[in-house]
Design a protein around this motif. Structure first.
Motif, PDB file in Angstrom:
ATOM      1  N   ILE A   7      60.615  -9.256  43.116  1.00  0.00           N
ATOM      2  CA  ILE A   7      61.859  -9.751  42.539  1.00  0.00           C
ATOM      3  C   ILE A   7      62.933  -9.587  43.604  1.00  0.00           C
ATOM      4  N   PHE A   8      63.599 -10.696  43.952  1.00  0.00           N
ATOM      5  CA  PHE A   8      64.559 -10.658  45.056  1.00  0.00           C
ATOM      6  C   PHE A   8      65.617 -11.742  44.868  1.00  0.00           C
ATOM      7  N   LYS A   9      66.548 -11.817  45.824  1.00  0.00           N
ATOM      8  CA  LYS A   9      67.663 -12.761  45.768  1.00  0.00           C
ATOM      9  C   LYS A   9      67.169 -14.202  45.891  1.00  0.00           C
ATOM     10  N   PRO A  10      67.701 -15.104  45.063  1.00  0.00           N
ATOM     11  CA  PRO A  10      67.272 -16.506  45.113  1.00  0.00           C
ATOM     12  C   PRO A  10      67.469 -17.154  46.485  1.00  0.00           C
ATOM     13  N   GLU A  32      62.398 -18.006  37.677  1.00  0.00           N
ATOM     14  CA  GLU A  32      63.792 -17.600  37.757  1.00  0.00           C
ATOM     15  C   GLU A  32      64.015 -16.537  36.692  1.00  0.00           C
ATOM     16  N   ARG A  34      66.539 -12.809  35.508  1.00  0.00           N
ATOM     17  CA  ARG A  34      67.836 -12.138  35.625  1.00  0.00           C
ATOM     18  C   ARG A  34      67.638 -10.656  35.382  1.00  0.00           C
ATOM     19  N   TYR A  36      69.190  -6.334  36.731  1.00  0.00           N
ATOM     20  CA  TYR A  36      70.015  -5.517  37.606  1.00  0.00           C
ATOM     21  C   TYR A  36      69.274  -4.228  37.928  1.00  0.00           C
ATOM     22  N   LYS A  58      67.950 -13.630  39.806  1.00  0.00           N
ATOM     23  CA  LYS A  58      66.941 -13.220  40.783  1.00  0.00           C
ATOM     24  C   LYS A  58      65.782 -14.212  40.708  1.00  0.00           C
ATOM     25  N   LYS A  60      61.443 -14.270  40.853  1.00  0.00           N
ATOM     26  CA  LYS A  60      60.232 -13.456  40.795  1.00  0.00           C
ATOM     27  C   LYS A  60      59.074 -14.284  41.343  1.00  0.00           C
ATOM     28  N   GLY A  87      70.720  -4.942  46.379  1.00  0.00           N
ATOM     29  CA  GLY A  87      70.232  -6.036  45.549  1.00  0.00           C
ATOM     30  C   GLY A  87      69.130  -6.852  46.191  1.00  0.00           C
ATOM     31  N   ASP A  88      68.557  -6.363  47.305  1.00  0.00           N
ATOM     32  CA  ASP A  88      67.473  -7.100  47.967  1.00  0.00           C
ATOM     33  C   ASP A  88      66.240  -7.225  47.083  1.00  0.00           C
ATOM     34  N   GLY A  89      66.002  -6.277  46.196  1.00  0.00           N
ATOM     35  CA  GLY A  89      64.911  -6.414  45.243  1.00  0.00           C
ATOM     36  C   GLY A  89      63.840  -5.357  45.353  1.00  0.00           C
TER      37      GLY A  89
END
Length: 115
Positions: A7-10, A32, A34, A36, A58, A60, A87-89
């Motif tokens: 799970i990481f930034k789009p 896709e 969401r 935190y 985010k 996946k 927030g890199d995942g």
């Protein structure tokens, strides 16, 4: 066999797909999502009004692979998704008991390799 879920930034999706292709991955699933983590969301301003976004967008990516390939897949994702900022995942590696390719009925290792 392993299931690697990341799970990481789009914004890093294309780089991750390219890295996985170079690593020899023949298939993956993208969703896709969401959520935190430590960042606990963020505050945004829209038309002068401040509001809190608790669940951030985010991506996946899930890759089924052999146990021998799992480290290579993790390294490819980790390298491509890393921006060095919060927030890199996360990457999760879990065991898979069985896999069946629906079209042919192939099982386990034969079901997750190309063809």
């Amino acid at each position: 066999m392993k299931l690697v879920s990341a799970i990481f930034k789009p914004s890093r999706l294309d780089a991750v797909i390219d890295a996985l292709s170079e690593a020899g991955v023949s298939g993956l699933t993208v969703s896709e999502v969401r959520g935190y983590g430590r960042q606990q969301g963020k505050t945004e301003v829209y038309r002068g009004a401040e509001y809190e976004v608790r669940l951030l967008p985010k991506v996946k990516v899930e890759v089924a692979c052999t146990s021998e390939d799992a480290d290579r897949v993790v390294e490819a994702i980790s390298g491509a998704a890393n921006t060095g900022t919060i927030g890199d995942g996360k990457i999760f590696v879990t065991p898979m008991d069985s896999v069946v390719r629906i079209r042919t009925g192939e099982r386990d290792g034969k079901a997750i390799v190309g063809s």
